[in-house]
Write a protein that holds these residues in place. Sequence first.
Motif, PDB file in Angstrom:
ATOM      1  N   SER A 100     -49.112  68.052 -68.357  1.00 27.15           N
ATOM      2  CA  SER A 100     -49.408  69.302 -69.066  1.00 27.15           C
ATOM      3  C   SER A 100     -48.612  70.472 -68.513  1.00 27.15           C
ATOM      4  CB  SER A 100     -50.906  69.607 -68.985  1.00 27.15           C
ATOM      5  OG  SER A 100     -51.285  69.928 -67.655  1.00 27.15           O
ATOM      6  N   ARG A 101     -48.022  70.308 -67.322  1.00 27.40           N
ATOM      7  CA  ARG A 101     -47.212  71.369 -66.722  1.00 27.40           C
ATOM      8  C   ARG A 101     -45.735  71.017 -66.740  1.00 27.40           C
ATOM      9  NH1 ARG A 101     -49.696  75.328 -67.605  1.00 27.40           N
ATOM     10  NH2 ARG A 101     -48.297  76.450 -66.214  1.00 27.40           N
ATOM     11  N   LEU A 102     -45.331  70.196 -67.693  1.00 29.88           N
ATOM     12  CA  LEU A 102     -43.938  69.779 -67.811  1.00 29.88           C
ATOM     13  C   LEU A 102     -43.389  70.236 -69.158  1.00 29.88           C
ATOM     14  CD1 LEU A 102     -42.519  66.382 -66.678  1.00 29.88           C
ATOM     15  CD2 LEU A 102     -41.862  67.320 -68.884  1.00 29.88           C
ATOM     16  N   LEU A 103     -42.265  70.924 -69.143  1.00 34.47           N
ATOM     17  CA  LEU A 103     -41.632  71.438 -70.356  1.00 34.47           C
ATOM     18  C   LEU A 103     -40.252  70.828 -70.508  1.00 34.47           C
ATOM     19  CD1 LEU A 103     -41.554  73.479 -72.743  1.00 34.47           C
ATOM     20  CD2 LEU A 103     -40.586  75.141 -71.124  1.00 34.47           C
ATOM     21  N   SER A 104     -40.019  70.160 -71.639  1.00 35.06           N
ATOM     22  CA  SER A 104     -38.729  69.521 -71.900  1.00 35.06           C
ATOM     23  C   SER A 104     -37.960  70.321 -72.939  1.00 35.06           C
ATOM     24  CB  SER A 104     -38.943  68.086 -72.394  1.00 35.06           C
ATOM     25  OG  SER A 104     -37.700  67.433 -72.589  1.00 35.06           O
ATOM     26  N   VAL A 105     -36.716  70.671 -72.604  1.00 33.82           N
ATOM     27  CA  VAL A 105     -35.855  71.467 -73.485  1.00 33.82           C
ATOM     28  C   VAL A 105     -34.679  70.605 -73.917  1.00 33.82           C
ATOM     29  CG1 VAL A 105     -34.436  73.533 -73.683  1.00 33.82           C
ATOM     30  CG2 VAL A 105     -36.511  73.572 -72.274  1.00 33.82           C
ATOM     31  N   GLN A 106     -34.452  70.540 -75.222  1.00 29.39           N
ATOM     32  CA  GLN A 106     -33.342  69.770 -75.773  1.00 29.39           C
ATOM     33  C   GLN A 106     -32.433  70.677 -76.597  1.00 29.39           C
ATOM     34  OE1 GLN A 106     -32.539  66.738 -75.049  1.00 29.39           O
ATOM     35  NE2 GLN A 106     -34.400  66.096 -73.962  1.00 29.39           N
ATOM     36  N   SER A 107     -31.221  70.216 -76.823  1.00 28.45           N
ATOM     37  CA  SER A 107     -30.272  70.961 -77.661  1.00 28.45           C
ATOM     38  C   SER A 107     -29.651  70.005 -78.664  1.00 28.45           C
ATOM     39  CB  SER A 107     -29.181  71.600 -76.792  1.00 28.45           C
ATOM     40  OG  SER A 107     -28.353  70.593 -76.229  1.00 28.45           O
ATOM     41  N   ALA A 108     -28.924  70.559 -79.603  1.00 30.83           N
ATOM     42  CA  ALA A 108     -28.198  69.714 -80.546  1.00 30.83           C
ATOM     43  C   ALA A 108     -27.184  68.878 -79.783  1.00 30.83           C
ATOM     44  CB  ALA A 108     -27.492  70.570 -81.587  1.00 30.83           C
ATOM     45  N   GLN A 109     -26.920  67.675 -80.287  1.00 28.95           N
ATOM     46  CA  GLN A 109     -26.009  66.765 -79.596  1.00 28.95           C
ATOM     47  C   GLN A 109     -24.653  67.419 -79.367  1.00 28.95           C
ATOM     48  OE1 GLN A 109     -25.541  63.007 -81.534  1.00 28.95           O
ATOM     49  NE2 GLN A 109     -24.389  62.086 -79.853  1.00 28.95           N
ATOM     50  N   GLY A 110     -24.197  67.366 -78.129  1.00 26.49           N
ATOM     51  CA  GLY A 110     -22.898  67.929 -77.786  1.00 26.49           C
ATOM     52  C   GLY A 110     -22.910  69.415 -77.491  1.00 26.49           C
ATOM     53  N   ASP A 111     -24.084  70.048 -77.560  1.00 26.74           N
ATOM     54  CA  ASP A 111     -24.162  71.489 -77.319  1.00 26.74           C
ATOM     55  C   ASP A 111     -24.448  71.749 -75.843  1.00 26.74           C
ATOM     56  OD1 ASP A 111     -24.316  74.188 -77.507  1.00 26.74           O
ATOM     57  OD2 ASP A 111     -25.941  74.254 -78.990  1.00 26.74           O
ATOM     58  N   ALA A 112     -23.463  71.482 -74.999  1.00 27.95           N
ATOM     59  CA  ALA A 112     -23.622  71.674 -73.560  1.00 27.95           C
ATOM     60  C   ALA A 112     -23.866  73.127 -73.176  1.00 27.95           C
ATOM     61  CB  ALA A 112     -22.398  71.127 -72.822  1.00 27.95           C
ATOM     62  N   PRO A 113     -23.209  74.113 -73.828  1.00 26.62           N
ATOM     63  CA  PRO A 113     -23.483  75.511 -73.463  1.00 26.62           C
ATOM     64  C   PRO A 113     -24.948  75.904 -73.627  1.00 26.62           C
ATOM     65  CG  PRO A 113     -21.451  75.385 -74.724  1.00 26.62           C
ATOM     66  CD  PRO A 113     -22.075  74.021 -74.782  1.00 26.62           C
ATOM     67  N   ALA A 114     -25.615  75.335 -74.631  1.00 22.09           N
ATOM     68  CA  ALA A 114     -27.032  75.656 -74.823  1.00 22.09           C
ATOM     69  C   ALA A 114     -27.877  75.133 -73.668  1.00 22.09           C
ATOM     70  CB  ALA A 114     -27.520  75.075 -76.149  1.00 22.09           C
ATOM     71  N   LEU A 115     -27.547  73.944 -73.175  1.00 17.42           N
ATOM     72  CA  LEU A 115     -28.294  73.390 -72.048  1.00 17.42           C
ATOM     73  C   LEU A 115     -28.046  74.191 -70.773  1.00 17.42           C
ATOM     74  CD1 LEU A 115     -27.979  69.511 -72.451  1.00 17.42           C
ATOM     75  CD2 LEU A 115     -29.988  70.942 -72.823  1.00 17.42           C
ATOM     76  N   LEU A 116     -26.811  74.636 -70.578  1.00 22.95           N
ATOM     77  CA  LEU A 116     -26.518  75.477 -69.422  1.00 22.95           C
ATOM     78  C   LEU A 116     -27.299  76.781 -69.487  1.00 22.95           C
ATOM     79  CD1 LEU A 116     -22.659  74.997 -69.020  1.00 22.95           C
ATOM     80  CD2 LEU A 116     -24.384  74.518 -67.285  1.00 22.95           C
TER      81      LEU A 116
END
Length: 253
Positions: A100-116
């Motif tokens: 319940s204290r874990l947050l997962s963030v995803q981005s569109a495939q290949g969108d490395a700048p968004a993950l950074l």
Amino acid sequence: MPAELSWGPGVWRAGELGGSCLQALDTGYTALNVVLPGGGWPQGALVEVLQAQVGQHEWGLVAPALAGLQATAPGKLLVLAGAPCQPFGPALGARQLDMSRLLSVQSAQGDAPALLWATREALQCADVAAVLAWLPDVRSAHLRRLQIAAHAHNKLLFVFRPPRAQQESSPAPLRLLLEGVNQEGGNLRVHVLKRRGPPLSAPLLLETRPARLTALLAASRERARLKREETSPLFLQANVHALLDRIAHLDPH
């Protein structure tokens, strides 16, 4: 130049394992704590972890420390950026992690700048205790910014990358290479590629599986061994001899 110098507490000599001006978090593995500067994961620094198969070994390595961190900071989040697969709740729960204290963030495939961007934002958030980021193609300059952010906000940061990154320069003060193995002493071989201290002469072997799973696997191996013995020619021959001995001792009357 004097023959001997008086070394102050803030001076580190390259032939010795360095201490740490950062708070160190217990890794959950005594053998690993011993070889890490400060005696654990450096909080406020980047830990770079290289592995061939993403999603296979990292949780076993970091889960004990993250569970301990959740216990001491129950109101804070663990943030996953670009996790290769959806975290499996029962498996992480078996490692004492609070989902319940874990947050997962995803981005569109290949969108490395968004993950950074998401990783940097998470490091700056007061409600976040630690960040785990899967950034296979991140550049050294971007890693340096993440290292600065982790230090500035005193966050525990793990970045997971493929083994090919071993040939690239990195600002991470601690770099590890993971290899899965199947040995009696453990299931994960850890190579310490970079630390504040002399090179480590040999990799570490860690047992990262939960205690219950380890016991179940040991029982399964024992059953398989007994089954092999029961079907072996020597075992069958011994049983025949024992049966003949019992028959020979029967009262003929």
